[in-house]
Structure formats: C-alpha cells, structure tokens
Enzyme design. Sequence first.
Site, PDB file in Angstrom:
ATOM      1  N   HIS A   1       0.768  -1.283   0.247  1.00  0.00           N
ATOM      2  CA  HIS A   1       0.016  -0.067  -0.280  1.00  0.00           C
ATOM      3  C   HIS A   1       0.824   1.207  -0.379  1.00  0.00           C
ATOM      4  O   HIS A   1       2.134   1.689   0.092  1.00  0.00           O
ATOM      5  CB  HIS A   1      -1.261   0.167   1.340  1.00  0.00           C
TER       6      HIS A   1
ATOM      7  N   GLU B   1       0.755   3.482   2.352  1.00  0.00           N
ATOM      8  CA  GLU B   1       1.895   3.862   3.344  1.00  0.00           C
ATOM      9  C   GLU B   1       3.139   3.535   3.957  1.00  0.00           C
ATOM     10  O   GLU B   1       3.773   3.584   3.906  1.00  0.00           O
ATOM     11  CB  GLU B   1       0.750   3.944   4.019  1.00  0.00           C
TER      12      GLU B   1
ATOM     13  N   CYS C   1      -6.166   1.873   5.899  1.00  0.00           N
ATOM     14  CA  CYS C   1      -6.995   0.715   6.447  1.00  0.00           C
ATOM     15  C   CYS C   1      -6.681   0.348   7.877  1.00  0.00           C
ATOM     16  O   CYS C   1      -5.342   0.943   7.946  1.00  0.00           O
ATOM     17  CB  CYS C   1      -6.952  -0.267   5.225  1.00  0.00           C
TER      18      CYS C   1
ATOM     19  N   CYS D   1      -2.822  -0.596   7.914  1.00  0.00           N
ATOM     20  CA  CYS D   1      -1.555   0.712   7.508  1.00  0.00           C
ATOM     21  C   CYS D   1      -1.224   1.756   8.885  1.00  0.00           C
ATOM     22  O   CYS D   1      -0.762   1.944   8.909  1.00  0.00           O
ATOM     23  CB  CYS D   1      -1.697   1.865   6.425  1.00  0.00           C
TER      24      CYS D   1
END
Length: 151
Positions: free
Chosen positions: A53, A55, A83, A86
């Site tokens: 992801h 992040e 999410c 993360c």
Amino acid sequence: MDDEYYMNLAIGEAQKAADRDEVPVGAVIVDKNKAVIGYGYNCPISSNDPTSHAEINAMRMASGVSNNYRLVDTTLYVTIEPCIMCMGAIIHARIKRLVFGASDPKWGAVISLYAMAEDKRLNHHPEIVSGICEEKTKQLIKGFFLNKRSN
C-alpha cells in the site's frame, strides 16, 4: 506545515498508481524539518504483494532514509483514509501526525469503520487531520472505479 502542498505531492504519487492500473492512493512522509523522506503509491497487484500500500511503501523508504524503524516527529500524508493494516503500521512506527484526504467508508480505520488512533489500549495515538484536498482525492478514486466499471 503546508498540508495542501504535501497532499498534492501525495496526489502525484496516487497518479503514478493510476497510470499503472492500480488503485490510486499515494503517500508522502515529511520529517520535522519539512523534508520529504519517503513517498509511495499503491502497487499490490504489480508487485504481487498485498502489503504494498502507499503508506507502507512510504514508511519503508522513510525508515531507510532515517535508518530507524521508528518515524517519530514525522507527518504522513495520504490521499485516502488508511486501512487497518496501514493504521497498525502507522502506530507501530510512532508517526506523530497523519493527514489524509478522503474518508474510506469500506476500509477506513481512522474515522470510518474504526478509530484506531483513539483506542486507549494502544500505546501510540497520532494526531489526525482529515479532509485536506478532500474533493481532489475523492474524485481520483471515484474516477478510477467509474472507469473500471465502464470498461
């Protein structure tokens, strides 16, 4: 700090994801001196890595630059609400401040589905700022999925 300036950098990262047919999420990490020390975009499909992801990718870079897995005194800018995976990493990294654009009613772990930063059982609670460049970030995601559905 100029939140809009750094969010626009994150939007640029998100565009890189969209250009690669990945969900357009981008992230930038800034240190206490306002220097960008990490950036990334979503690429779990192309990298065959479910943890890839925006992040996480930005945190990996920032940790390498700072030579520390703790990212204290940093701000993470991300185009969409993180999410649970993360947010867990943000808390573990001790990121001081989280700034995001649009909320994510399906996956969000900051204000939408969960409020992990407010959970008193956890040992770190980043400052949260939401809604920076919200319309831009929302349209980026919306446009991506509308385009996907029409194809």
